[in-house]
Scaffold this motif. Structure first.
Motif, short mmCIF file in Angstrom:
data_model
loop_
_atom_site.label_atom_id
_atom_site.label_comp_id
_atom_site.label_asym_id
_atom_site.label_seq_id
_atom_site.Cartn_x
_atom_site.Cartn_y
_atom_site.Cartn_z
N ARG A 87 -23.73 1.06 -32.93
CA ARG A 87 -25.17 0.84 -32.79
C ARG A 87 -25.93 1.47 -33.94
NH1 ARG A 87 -29.43 3.41 -31.75
NH2 ARG A 87 -31.15 2.82 -30.44
N ARG A 88 -25.63 2.72 -34.25
CA ARG A 88 -26.32 3.43 -35.34
C ARG A 88 -26.02 2.79 -36.69
NH1 ARG A 88 -30.07 5.83 -32.52
NH2 ARG A 88 -29.29 7.35 -31.04
N ALA A 89 -24.75 2.42 -36.91
CA ALA A 89 -24.36 1.82 -38.19
C ALA A 89 -24.99 0.44 -38.36
CB ALA A 89 -22.84 1.73 -38.27
N GLY A 90 -25.20 -0.27 -37.26
CA GLY A 90 -25.75 -1.61 -37.32
C GLY A 90 -27.25 -1.67 -37.56
N GLY A 91 -27.93 -0.54 -37.37
CA GLY A 91 -29.38 -0.51 -37.58
C GLY A 91 -30.10 -1.55 -36.75
N LEU A 92 -31.04 -2.23 -37.38
CA LEU A 92 -31.84 -3.23 -36.67
C LEU A 92 -31.02 -4.43 -36.21
CD1 LEU A 92 -35.08 -3.22 -38.85
CD2 LEU A 92 -34.70 -2.11 -36.64
N SER A 93 -29.89 -4.66 -36.84
CA SER A 93 -29.05 -5.79 -36.44
C SER A 93 -28.32 -5.52 -35.13
CB SER A 93 -28.05 -6.15 -37.54
OG SER A 93 -27.07 -5.14 -37.66
N TYR A 94 -28.26 -4.26 -34.71
CA TYR A 94 -27.62 -3.93 -33.44
C TYR A 94 -28.69 -3.49 -32.45
CZ TYR A 94 -23.49 -3.12 -30.63
OH TYR A 94 -22.50 -3.23 -29.68
N GLY A 95 -29.55 -4.42 -32.11
CA GLY A 95 -30.66 -4.15 -31.21
C GLY A 95 -30.22 -4.08 -29.76
N TYR A 96 -31.20 -3.87 -28.91
CA TYR A 96 -30.92 -3.71 -27.49
C TYR A 96 -30.23 -4.93 -26.89
CZ TYR A 96 -31.20 -3.06 -22.55
OH TYR A 96 -30.85 -2.98 -21.23
N ASP A 97 -30.65 -6.13 -27.28
CA ASP A 97 -30.04 -7.34 -26.70
C ASP A 97 -28.53 -7.39 -26.96
OD1 ASP A 97 -32.35 -8.26 -25.55
OD2 ASP A 97 -32.91 -9.52 -27.26
N ARG A 98 -28.13 -6.94 -28.12
CA ARG A 98 -26.70 -6.89 -28.44
C ARG A 98 -26.02 -5.73 -27.70
NH1 ARG A 98 -24.33 -6.47 -34.58
NH2 ARG A 98 -22.14 -6.46 -34.00
N PHE A 99 -26.69 -4.61 -27.63
CA PHE A 99 -26.16 -3.42 -26.97
C PHE A 99 -25.87 -3.69 -25.49
CE2 PHE A 99 -26.74 0.54 -24.60
CZ PHE A 99 -25.98 1.44 -25.33
N ARG A 100 -26.80 -4.32 -24.80
CA ARG A 100 -26.70 -4.50 -23.35
C ARG A 100 -25.53 -5.37 -22.91
NH1 ARG A 100 -29.20 -9.36 -21.63
NH2 ARG A 100 -29.61 -8.59 -19.54
N ILE A 101 -25.06 -6.23 -23.82
CA ILE A 101 -23.92 -7.10 -23.46
C ILE A 101 -22.60 -6.59 -24.03
CG2 ILE A 101 -25.35 -9.15 -23.15
CD1 ILE A 101 -24.35 -10.09 -25.95
N ASP A 102 -22.64 -5.45 -24.69
CA ASP A 102 -21.41 -4.88 -25.23
C ASP A 102 -20.45 -4.59 -24.08
OD1 ASP A 102 -19.58 -2.60 -26.18
OD2 ASP A 102 -20.54 -3.29 -28.03
N PRO A 103 -19.17 -4.93 -24.24
CA PRO A 103 -18.19 -4.70 -23.16
C PRO A 103 -18.07 -3.24 -22.72
CG PRO A 103 -17.26 -6.11 -24.86
CD PRO A 103 -18.58 -5.63 -25.38
N ALA A 104 -18.53 -2.31 -23.54
CA ALA A 104 -18.45 -0.90 -23.16
C ALA A 104 -19.47 -0.53 -22.08
CB ALA A 104 -18.66 0.00 -24.38
N VAL A 105 -20.63 -1.21 -22.04
CA VAL A 105 -21.67 -0.85 -21.06
C VAL A 105 -21.96 -1.94 -20.04
CG1 VAL A 105 -22.83 0.84 -22.52
CG2 VAL A 105 -23.56 -1.54 -22.59
N ALA A 106 -21.65 -3.18 -20.35
CA ALA A 106 -21.94 -4.29 -19.44
C ALA A 106 -21.38 -4.07 -18.03
CB ALA A 106 -21.46 -5.60 -20.02
#
Length: 172
Positions: free
Chosen positions: A13-32
């Protein structure tokens, strides 16, 4: 699953900056699989999941054991409600000058306090049994320390405060 287990996700998430926004984060298999409400997932894990203070205070909790529900909490219940040990005292610091802290937010936040006597976004509270089994049923502020401080400060100043407030409450 504990906060430390999410460190690879937080690094992505940190490395991705703006490209790794919340919409991408929320569907990540680690937290979904947690199936937490979006508002909780964003405030707790997306915003603070790798914050040193959060990891210190909440790193021992198995995140899968928490069930979050939007609850109505009486204003009186927030008096003296603690936050994590690493931020001990910060709620009272915010309460010393609630107008200042509201003024640092978007104008609609102040307007909402004036019109409704409460916050726009429900804070996160957790049953303290996750931290200390002998404290079961007692609540602690996880996120929303400024909001709870503003509430306490407005009460102390005799300003308009609603009798009840919405909060996300995590219980076992």
């Amino acid at each position: 699953m504990k906060l430390k287990d999410l460190s690879p996700l937080m690094k992505r998430r940190r490395a991705g900056g703006l490209s790794y926004g919340y919409d991408r984060f929320r569907i990540d298999p680690a937290v979904a699989p947690l199936q937490w409400p979006d508002d909780v997932l964003e405030q707790f894990l997306y915003d603070f999941g790798d914050d040193d203070h959060f990891v210190t205070d909440y790193g021992s909790i198995d995140l899968r054991e928490i069930t979050w529900r939007l609850e109505t909490v009486p204003a009186a219940d927030f008096h003296g409600m603690p936050t994590g040990a690493s931020d001990d005292g910060c709620i009272e610091e915010f309460a010393e000058n609630p107008g200042y802290w509201v003024g640092r937010r978007a104008p609609e936040v102040g307007l909402h306090w004036e019109e409704h006597g409460t916050w726009l976004r429900p804070p996160l509270l957790i049953d303290r049994c996750f931290l200390d089994p002998s404290s079961s049923g007692e609540l602690q502020v996880v996120e929303g320390r400024t909001r709870v401080g503003v509430l306490r400060g407005r009460l102390r100043e005799g300003r308009h405060v609603a009798p009840d407030h919405q909060a996300w409450v995590g219980r076992g």
